[in-house]
Design a protein around this motif. Structure first.
Motif, PDB file in Angstrom:
ATOM      1  N   ILE A  33       1.598  -0.987   8.750  1.00 45.72           N
ATOM      2  CA  ILE A  33       0.883  -0.177   7.691  1.00 45.72           C
ATOM      3  C   ILE A  33       1.274   0.947   8.598  1.00 45.72           C
ATOM      4  N   PHE A 157       5.904  -1.162   0.467  1.00 43.30           N
ATOM      5  CA  PHE A 157       4.994  -0.976  -0.324  1.00 43.30           C
ATOM      6  C   PHE A 157       4.449   0.637   0.074  1.00 43.30           C
ATOM      7  N   ASP A 158       4.597   1.586  -1.171  1.00 45.25           N
ATOM      8  CA  ASP A 158       4.655   3.012  -0.658  1.00 45.25           C
ATOM      9  C   ASP A 158       3.270   3.195  -1.486  1.00 45.25           C
ATOM     10  N   ILE A 176      -3.466  -8.512  -1.481  1.00 44.59           N
ATOM     11  CA  ILE A 176      -2.249  -8.835  -1.052  1.00 44.59           C
ATOM     12  C   ILE A 176      -2.309  -9.014   0.314  1.00 44.59           C
ATOM     13  N   HIS A 180       0.680 -11.632   1.628  1.00 44.01           N
ATOM     14  CA  HIS A 180       1.393 -11.961   3.025  1.00 44.01           C
ATOM     15  C   HIS A 180       0.538 -13.220   3.635  1.00 44.01           C
ATOM     16  N   MET A 187       5.958  -7.595   5.975  1.00 43.24           N
ATOM     17  CA  MET A 187       5.894  -6.509   4.862  1.00 43.24           C
ATOM     18  C   MET A 187       5.441  -4.590   5.670  1.00 43.24           C
ATOM     19  N   TYR A 189       3.771  -1.224   4.683  1.00 42.15           N
ATOM     20  CA  TYR A 189       2.627  -0.293   3.678  1.00 42.15           C
ATOM     21  C   TYR A 189       2.485   0.964   3.880  1.00 42.15           C
ATOM     22  N   THR A 191      -0.197   3.576   3.198  1.00 40.09           N
ATOM     23  CA  THR A 191      -1.314   4.277   2.874  1.00 40.09           C
ATOM     24  C   THR A 191      -1.784   5.953   3.421  1.00 40.09           C
TER      25      THR A 191
END
Length: 338
Positions: A33, A157-158, A176, A180, A187, A189, A191
């Motif tokens: 992330i 993922f945006d 989510i 996974h 992935m 991501y 945030t």
């Protein structure tokens, strides 16, 4: 699935450099992330990986393949955006299967893949509905399903949950995380919500003005921040930071300019029994926890997390006890020195 590697990646918009030489290796099947404040470059970096933004300098590898100059449709990556971007006139089944239908796959194959995605995302009962008949969380699951059917190398993922209310965000974080675990896919991501980052990620990449401030597991970033920026960005409430001179009773490295301590690592004691004293300003009762906010002279405003209800009240003067083992020290450049 595949690994993704960034080598000295830069992004320039005219004379403005927004990504400043990022090196990063993301392992196959890893959940990574990107977090940071607005304008730090996290979405730009994700779009560069996706091929939606040109890479000014450096390399982007997907597996062992140099994908730097490849268009988005050649990279084998699936992107889930903040906006669901569903076709309102199509059913859930038609929305999820649209990429496969557009690619010319036989109807039987499309139906099989859509049914499997619907099973994984618990959308079986909604396949004949239109988007207007779905909740925000269900619409986001449809958008994710549209990516799953493509069997991508990795998912990007945006900020997919930013349009949802608080309760739905909690629900979708769980969905989510389970996704996974089920797919075991790579992935990435993006945030701005550190709670999402702390609860979902195998590793977190903290970005600060286009540079990586620190990479590590959620626990590593929380317990061993590499610098003041990470120390205060990760954690809610944020880490208390004060001048080293304001807590003279602590044994600190000679180069320490500031010190930090998490709110839950401070104990409220009698006046004069801790390293510093403070006057209680505000109590924030949250049920299981209460945040006690105090004014502490040279140390400034300090937040203490206590379990349940606090026994103090606004205007009380109390002592703050800070165990040396819980105190972080930072030098003049803001770098951690212990």
């Amino acid at each position: 699935m595949s690994s993704i590697t960034l080598k000295a990646v830069e992004k320039w918009f005219g004379n403005a450099q927004v990504i400043k030489g990022v090196d990063l290796s993301i392992d196959e099947g890893e959940f990574v992330i990107f977090v940071g404040p607005s304008g730090c470059g996290k979405s730009t970096l994700l779009r560069m990986i996706a091929g939606l933004e040109e890479t000014s300098r450096g390399q982007i590898l997907v597996g062992d393949r140099d994908a730097t100059a490849e268009p988005p449709n050649k990279r084998g990556l699936a992107m889930v955006f903040q906006s669901y971007a569903l076709y309102p006139h199509m059913s859930v089944r038609e929305n999820v299967g649209f990429p496969l239908k557009s690619a010319g796959l036989p109807k039987a194959d499309v139906d099989a893949k859509v049914d499997e995605a619907a099973r994984v995302l618990k959308l079986d009962a909604y396949l004949d509905r239109r988007p207007k008949d779905l909740s925000g969380g269900q619409r986001q699951r449809v958008a994710i399903g549209r990516s799953i059917v493509r069997d991508p190398t990795a998912f990007l993922f945006d900020e997919p949950l930013s349009n949802l209310d608080a309760a739905l965000r909690v629900e979708m974080r769980y969905e989510i995380a389970k996704l996974h675990q089920t797919l075991k896919s790579t992935m990435i991501y993006v945030t701005h919500d550190q709670v999402e980052a702390m609860t979902l990620a195998d590793r977190i990449v903290v970005l600060d003005f286009g540079k990586i401030a620190q990479v590590g597991s959620p626990r590593e970033l929380y317990e061993k921040p590499a610098n003041l920026f990470v120390a205060q960005f990760i954690g809610s409430p944020r880490m208390n930071v004060m001048p080293a001179t304001s807590v003279a009773e602590l044994t600190l490295p000679k180069t320490a300019i500031s010190v930090g301590i998490r709110p839950e690592h401070i104990d409220l004691v009698k006046k004069g029994a801790g390293q510093i004293d403070g006057t209680v300003d505000v109590l924030e009762y949250l049920g299981a926890d209460t945040f006690v906010i105090l004014s502490c002279a040279e140390a400034g405003q300090i937040t203490v997390r206590v379990t349940g209800s606090a026994t103090c009240k606004p205007g009380d003067v109390v002592g703050l006890s800070m165990p040396t083992t819980r105190v972080h020290a930072f030098d003049a450049d803001g770098l951690a020195i212990r």
